[in-house]
Design a protein around this motif. Sequence first.
Motif, PDB file in Angstrom:
ATOM      1  N   ALA A   1      70.067  29.712 -59.913  1.00 14.70           N
ATOM      2  CA  ALA A   1      69.600  28.330 -60.065  1.00 14.70           C
ATOM      3  C   ALA A   1      68.351  28.068 -59.226  1.00 14.70           C
ATOM      4  O   ALA A   1      67.443  27.350 -59.657  1.00 14.70           O
ATOM      5  N   THR A   2      68.300  28.647 -58.034  1.00 15.42           N
ATOM      6  CA  THR A   2      67.100  28.482 -57.207  1.00 15.42           C
ATOM      7  C   THR A   2      65.955  29.340 -57.721  1.00 15.42           C
ATOM      8  O   THR A   2      64.793  29.067 -57.434  1.00 15.42           O
ATOM      9  N   GLY A   3      66.319  30.382 -58.514  1.00 15.68           N
ATOM     10  CA  GLY A   3      65.303  31.235 -59.120  1.00 15.68           C
ATOM     11  C   GLY A   3      65.025  32.467 -58.291  1.00 15.68           C
ATOM     12  O   GLY A   3      65.179  32.473 -57.065  1.00 15.68           O
ATOM     13  N   HIS A   4      64.644  33.536 -58.974  1.00 13.14           N
ATOM     14  CA  HIS A   4      64.316  34.793 -58.298  1.00 13.14           C
ATOM     15  C   HIS A   4      63.160  34.550 -57.321  1.00 13.14           C
ATOM     16  O   HIS A   4      62.097  34.062 -57.692  1.00 13.14           O
ATOM     17  N   GLY A   5      63.404  34.852 -56.050  1.00 14.03           N
ATOM     18  CA  GLY A   5      62.391  34.571 -55.041  1.00 14.03           C
ATOM     19  C   GLY A   5      62.152  33.085 -54.846  1.00 14.03           C
ATOM     20  O   GLY A   5      61.082  32.687 -54.391  1.00 14.03           O
ATOM     21  N   ARG A   6      63.167  32.262 -55.190  1.00 12.62           N
ATOM     22  CA  ARG A   6      63.127  30.808 -55.094  1.00 12.62           C
ATOM     23  C   ARG A   6      62.034  30.205 -55.977  1.00 12.62           C
ATOM     24  O   ARG A   6      61.529  29.111 -55.724  1.00 12.62           O
ATOM     25  N   ARG A   7      61.700  30.894 -57.066  1.00 10.58           N
ATOM     26  CA  ARG A   7      60.603  30.404 -57.902  1.00 10.58           C
ATOM     27  C   ARG A   7      60.897  29.048 -58.522  1.00 10.58           C
ATOM     28  O   ARG A   7      59.986  28.232 -58.689  1.00 10.58           O
ATOM     29  N   ASN A   8      62.162  28.800 -58.887  1.00 12.60           N
ATOM     30  CA  ASN A   8      62.495  27.505 -59.480  1.00 12.60           C
ATOM     31  C   ASN A   8      62.279  26.369 -58.484  1.00 12.60           C
ATOM     32  O   ASN A   8      61.669  25.344 -58.800  1.00 12.60           O
ATOM     33  N   MET A   9      62.814  26.561 -57.286  1.00 14.21           N
ATOM     34  CA  MET A   9      62.701  25.516 -56.279  1.00 14.21           C
ATOM     35  C   MET A   9      61.249  25.260 -55.900  1.00 14.21           C
ATOM     36  O   MET A   9      60.826  24.111 -55.711  1.00 14.21           O
ATOM     37  N   LYS A  10      60.458  26.316 -55.805  1.00 12.47           N
ATOM     38  CA  LYS A  10      59.036  26.155 -55.479  1.00 12.47           C
ATOM     39  C   LYS A  10      58.332  25.344 -56.556  1.00 12.47           C
ATOM     40  O   LYS A  10      57.500  24.469 -56.263  1.00 12.47           O
ATOM     41  N   SER A  11      58.674  25.616 -57.810  1.00 13.50           N
ATOM     42  CA  SER A  11      58.048  24.902 -58.920  1.00 13.50           C
ATOM     43  C   SER A  11      58.424  23.422 -58.893  1.00 13.50           C
ATOM     44  O   SER A  11      57.565  22.541 -59.086  1.00 13.50           O
ATOM     45  N   PHE A  12      59.703  23.141 -58.641  1.00 15.68           N
ATOM     46  CA  PHE A  12      60.138  21.742 -58.593  1.00 15.68           C
ATOM     47  C   PHE A  12      59.498  21.011 -57.421  1.00 15.68           C
ATOM     48  O   PHE A  12      59.073  19.852 -57.541  1.00 15.68           O
ATOM     49  N   GLU A  13      59.438  21.673 -56.266  1.00 14.13           N
ATOM     50  CA  GLU A  13      58.858  21.037 -55.079  1.00 14.13           C
ATOM     51  C   GLU A  13      57.380  20.746 -55.276  1.00 14.13           C
ATOM     52  O   GLU A  13      56.866  19.694 -54.861  1.00 14.13           O
ATOM     53  N   GLU A  14      56.679  21.690 -55.946  1.00 17.33           N
ATOM     54  CA  GLU A  14      55.253  21.460 -56.217  1.00 17.33           C
ATOM     55  C   GLU A  14      55.044  20.277 -57.148  1.00 17.33           C
ATOM     56  O   GLU A  14      54.005  19.611 -57.105  1.00 17.33           O
ATOM     57  N   ALA A  15      56.044  20.006 -57.993  1.00 18.77           N
ATOM     58  CA  ALA A  15      55.960  18.877 -58.934  1.00 18.77           C
ATOM     59  C   ALA A  15      56.468  17.581 -58.313  1.00 18.77           C
ATOM     60  O   ALA A  15      56.495  16.536 -58.984  1.00 18.77           O
ATOM     61  N   GLY A  16      56.875  17.628 -57.047  1.00 17.57           N
ATOM     62  CA  GLY A  16      57.286  16.420 -56.353  1.00 17.57           C
ATOM     63  C   GLY A  16      58.771  16.112 -56.421  1.00 17.57           C
ATOM     64  O   GLY A  16      59.183  14.995 -56.096  1.00 17.57           O
ATOM     65  N   PHE A  17      59.583  17.097 -56.845  1.00 14.26           N
ATOM     66  CA  PHE A  17      61.039  16.920 -56.885  1.00 14.26           C
ATOM     67  C   PHE A  17      61.647  17.600 -55.661  1.00 14.26           C
ATOM     68  O   PHE A  17      61.385  18.780 -55.415  1.00 14.26           O
ATOM     69  N   HIS A  18      62.459  16.841 -54.922  1.00 13.38           N
ATOM     70  CA  HIS A  18      63.050  17.384 -53.695  1.00 13.38           C
ATOM     71  C   HIS A  18      64.556  17.143 -53.723  1.00 13.38           C
ATOM     72  O   HIS A  18      65.016  15.999 -53.633  1.00 13.38           O
TER      73      HIS A  18
END
Length: 329
Positions: A291-308
């Motif tokens: 869910a967080t994504g390989h290498g936290r890629r999902n979370m990084k993408s969401f955070e860059e889009a302003g979702f925390h």
Amino acid sequence: MKHINIALFVPHAGCPHQCCFCNQKSISGSTEALKPQEVPAAVETALNGREKIDAELAFFGGSFTAIERGYMISLLEQTRPYTENGIISGIRISTRPDAVDREVLDILKKYGVTSIELGCQSMDDGVLKLSNRGHTAADVENACALIKEYGFSLGVQMMTGLPGDTDEKCIETAKKLISLKPDTCRIYPTAVLENTPLADMLRNGEYQAQTTDGAVKLCAVLLKMFCDADIPVIRLGLHSGGNVEDGYIAGAYHPAFRELCEGEIFYREIAARVTKNTKTVYVPKGKTSPATGHGRRNMKSFEEAGFHFVIREDSTLLRYDIRIDEETK
């Protein structure tokens, strides 16, 4: 007791065609024909002094029911002491759809084979022809019906990125395979390996390899389709190891391919529902990592889009379901 597979490879044995993508020696790491005496040796190694194990003996690599009949029976004869006494729980074989008939199924039943996996690869006859498979979609349907009639567990294997294939054709293949009601499925994106016709096609400009990113996006859809139909996908992507890395030229190959696909599923599920007020996203037990994504890629993408938000596990959720808690104002 943990279930294990005792895998034995019969590279290219019984294959009447040179499929454009196939180099079983690279995939399995095996370069010589399996000797009958190696069968009990493999089982004894797995037993490691125990009287019984929860294990299946698996003959993979070639087309088991198409190999020379005497050789096939000699391999199965070596399994008798273990299947008849319940030392191992069953035998799994893989084969071609056009190498399945009542005669060979009678033999497999006699020797305690429990599971048969079919290398279907595609349900599009044009793709099958371009890949030099030598069988048709109708052969797949007929073989699946016979295997289920005899009471074997049925596994199907499909590929993506074959010559002439498209995402739409792959989705249609998945739909048709699901309609045949297999017990399990394996999905293999095409990896171009050295010493294959596909490698020559790539170099001659006759074939364009599927990218890993493209395969992940497609296979995430396919994985969800099979899961929604309650058909376990027991393998997604080529197994790392053997000589795959040495023989790999191009195409979709990644040692964590399944995690990438599951991460894509969760990314889409979360992206469709997340808001700037989302505080917590709950995922099924054991699914925090994808869910967080390989290498936290999902979370990084969401955070860059302003979702925390944070990800937590909820044991009541299943498969790829999520639950979102919004922050109260």
